[in-house]
Design a protein around this motif. Structure first.
Motif, mmCIF file in Angstrom:
data_model
loop_
_atom_site.group_PDB
_atom_site.id
_atom_site.type_symbol
_atom_site.label_atom_id
_atom_site.label_comp_id
_atom_site.label_asym_id
_atom_site.label_seq_id
_atom_site.Cartn_x
_atom_site.Cartn_y
_atom_site.Cartn_z
ATOM 1 N N TYR A 26 13.316 21.521 -15.701
ATOM 2 C CA TYR A 26 13.951 21.355 -17.003
ATOM 3 C C TYR A 26 13.868 19.907 -17.459
ATOM 4 O O TYR A 26 13.901 18.976 -16.667
ATOM 5 C CB TYR A 26 15.418 21.783 -16.945
ATOM 6 C CG TYR A 26 15.626 23.274 -17.003
ATOM 7 C CD1 TYR A 26 15.741 23.924 -18.219
ATOM 8 C CD2 TYR A 26 15.708 24.024 -15.838
ATOM 9 C CE1 TYR A 26 15.952 25.300 -18.284
ATOM 10 C CE2 TYR A 26 15.907 25.410 -15.894
ATOM 11 C CZ TYR A 26 16.027 26.031 -17.114
ATOM 12 O OH TYR A 26 16.226 27.377 -17.175
ATOM 13 N N THR A 34 15.597 21.958 -21.566
ATOM 14 C CA THR A 34 14.479 22.780 -22.002
ATOM 15 C C THR A 34 13.428 22.864 -20.909
ATOM 16 O O THR A 34 13.255 21.928 -20.122
ATOM 17 C CB THR A 34 13.833 22.224 -23.284
ATOM 18 O OG1 THR A 34 13.334 20.896 -23.038
ATOM 19 C CG2 THR A 34 14.839 22.186 -24.425
ATOM 20 N N HIS A 42 12.215 27.772 -22.805
ATOM 21 C CA HIS A 42 13.570 28.095 -22.382
ATOM 22 C C HIS A 42 14.511 26.965 -22.804
ATOM 23 O O HIS A 42 14.255 25.798 -22.488
ATOM 24 C CB HIS A 42 13.622 28.272 -20.863
ATOM 25 C CG HIS A 42 12.848 29.457 -20.372
ATOM 26 N ND1 HIS A 42 13.425 30.680 -20.156
ATOM 27 C CD2 HIS A 42 11.522 29.593 -20.080
ATOM 28 C CE1 HIS A 42 12.505 31.533 -19.738
ATOM 29 N NE2 HIS A 42 11.337 30.901 -19.676
ATOM 30 N N GLU A 44 18.437 25.903 -22.439
ATOM 31 C CA GLU A 44 19.620 26.248 -21.663
ATOM 32 C C GLU A 44 20.799 25.359 -22.020
ATOM 33 O O GLU A 44 20.693 24.134 -21.994
ATOM 34 C CB GLU A 44 19.321 26.110 -20.171
ATOM 35 C CG GLU A 44 20.485 26.508 -19.268
ATOM 36 C CD GLU A 44 20.184 26.280 -17.798
ATOM 37 O OE1 GLU A 44 20.278 27.248 -17.022
ATOM 38 O OE2 GLU A 44 19.841 25.132 -17.426
ATOM 39 N N TYR A 46 23.732 23.469 -20.963
ATOM 40 C CA TYR A 46 23.932 22.960 -19.604
ATOM 41 C C TYR A 46 25.194 22.108 -19.527
ATOM 42 O O TYR A 46 25.147 20.881 -19.442
ATOM 43 C CB TYR A 46 22.709 22.167 -19.144
ATOM 44 C CG TYR A 46 22.762 21.829 -17.674
ATOM 45 C CD1 TYR A 46 22.645 22.820 -16.707
ATOM 46 C CD2 TYR A 46 22.944 20.517 -17.255
ATOM 47 C CE1 TYR A 46 22.709 22.515 -15.361
ATOM 48 C CE2 TYR A 46 23.014 20.200 -15.902
ATOM 49 C CZ TYR A 46 22.896 21.211 -14.961
ATOM 50 O OH TYR A 46 22.966 20.906 -13.630
ATOM 51 N N ASN A 52 30.053 25.768 -20.694
ATOM 52 C CA ASN A 52 29.108 25.492 -21.787
ATOM 53 C C ASN A 52 29.808 25.422 -23.141
ATOM 54 O O ASN A 52 29.275 25.874 -24.165
ATOM 55 C CB ASN A 52 27.985 26.537 -21.815
ATOM 56 C CG ASN A 52 27.194 26.552 -20.525
ATOM 57 O OD1 ASN A 52 26.784 25.505 -20.021
ATOM 58 N ND2 ASN A 52 26.987 27.732 -19.958
ATOM 59 N N SER A 79 19.807 30.441 -23.179
ATOM 60 C CA SER A 79 20.640 30.887 -22.062
ATOM 61 C C SER A 79 21.733 29.862 -21.799
ATOM 62 O O SER A 79 21.761 28.796 -22.409
ATOM 63 C CB SER A 79 19.783 31.075 -20.805
ATOM 64 O OG SER A 79 19.199 29.834 -20.410
ATOM 65 N N GLY A 80 22.628 30.195 -20.874
ATOM 66 C CA GLY A 80 23.702 29.286 -20.500
ATOM 67 C C GLY A 80 23.747 29.129 -18.995
ATOM 68 O O GLY A 80 23.621 30.107 -18.254
ATOM 69 N N ALA A 81 23.955 27.907 -18.515
ATOM 70 C CA ALA A 81 24.048 27.651 -17.078
ATOM 71 C C ALA A 81 25.404 28.090 -16.549
ATOM 72 O O ALA A 81 26.407 28.076 -17.272
ATOM 73 C CB ALA A 81 23.835 26.158 -16.803
ATOM 74 N N ASP A 218 16.565 38.247 -16.216
ATOM 75 C CA ASP A 218 15.276 37.561 -16.389
ATOM 76 C C ASP A 218 14.141 38.555 -16.600
ATOM 77 O O ASP A 218 13.239 38.318 -17.418
ATOM 78 C CB ASP A 218 14.982 36.671 -15.184
ATOM 79 C CG ASP A 218 15.899 35.460 -15.120
ATOM 80 O OD1 ASP A 218 16.379 35.020 -16.188
ATOM 81 O OD2 ASP A 218 16.155 34.963 -14.008
#
Length: 285
Positions: A26, A34, A42, A44, A46, A52, A79-81, A218
């Motif tokens: 990332y 990203t 992607h 994310e 973070y 988040n 997405s989210g971490a 995924d």
């Protein structure tokens, strides 16, 4: 006096949060990362220690990620971490804005950025996919709903708590999108009660188009991305523009440009009114 918001939006303490190691795949600023995989980008959220929660800095980083598209990118995955996709706006920052300027200027600035971010997601030339796990609350739901395709884990849950916080549902153009996708009658019930709803109901309402076990998120994203990246770029871009145009044409009005003003005005008015202690509410979480 700082704004007091309910505990369910309180960021999780760092002491109780799991440790998250940096992933060298990332790139990007502190709260948005990203990662590029060929024609798939992607993006994310973070900030896992806060669920988040959306800050002004995160909005700036999202705006940069979604408004500087590479023409070779055909799909963007949001997405989210951590355990949750997004727990909504950062309540501490919100309170600080009101403390610094009781007229709500900071809220107006951030609200305008939120509108631009959601428009950048929905209007992106690439197909956007939301990958949702855990909770998607308020602003988190708005970010997911701005995406073209939305897949959620079976354990995902959603909520629109703004009214319980003494605020209007006015963030990022969420309300007109939600009414268009879900329908006015169902949206009215979700907003007025503020109740949580699960992934199965979210799919029935078209908030999600697909629900899978969390460990298959995924694969579900890949199953959507694979055929999309094979489509000719011009045809894909024009088709998405057509879909957005026809969707917009079905809306009688889309006053989302007023969101920031409405949120700031109500928040400022609420700050000048002595807080009322609500009675116990056991009807929903």
């Amino acid at each position: 006096m700082k704004l007091s918001l309910p505990d369910f939006l309180t960021p999780a303490s760092q002491e109780n949060s799991p440790a998250y190691e940096e992933d060298s795949a990332y790139e990007g600023p502190a709260t948005v990362r990203t990662r590029r995989e060929g024609p798939v980008l992607h993006v994310e959220l973070y900030a896992p220690e806060s669920g988040n929660a959306v800050t002004e800095a995160m909005l700036d980083e999202l705006l940069e990620a979604f408004t500087a598209p590479d023409p070779e990118v055909r799909v963007v995955v949001l997405s989210g971490a951590g355990d949750d996709f997004c727990l909504g706006g950062d309540r501490t920052e919100f309170a600080d804005w009101l403390e610094e300027d009781p007229t709500g200027r900071g809220i107006r600035v951030a609200g305008e950025k939120a509108r631009r971010v959601c428009e950048a997601i929905s209007g992106n030339r690439a197909v956007t996919i939301a990958r949702v796990q855990g909770k998607a609350i308020g602003a988190g739901l708005a970010l997911a709903l701005a995406c073209d395709l939305r897949v959620g884990a079976e354990s995902a849950s959603f909520r629109l708590p703004e009214l319980a916080l003494g605020l209007p549902t006015a963030w990022g153009g969420l309300l007109p999108r939600l009414i268009h996708e879900v329908g006015a009658a169902r949206v009215r019930e979700l907003i007025l009660t503020g109740r949580a709803f699960d992934a199965a109901e979210a799919q029935a309402l078209s908030v999600l188009q697909r629900v899978v076990p969390e460990n298959e998120l995924d694969q579900a994203v890949e199953a959507w991305a694979k055929p999309v990246v094979r489509r000719p770029e011009a045809a894909l871009r024009v088709t998405k523009a057509l879909l957005n145009s026809y969707a917009a044409a079905t809306r009688m009005a889309d006053p989302s440009f007023l969101d920031a003003e409405l949120m700031a005005s109500v928040a400022a008015a609420g700050r000048s009114t002595p807080p009322r202690t609500p009675g116990p509410d056991t009807s929903h979480s």
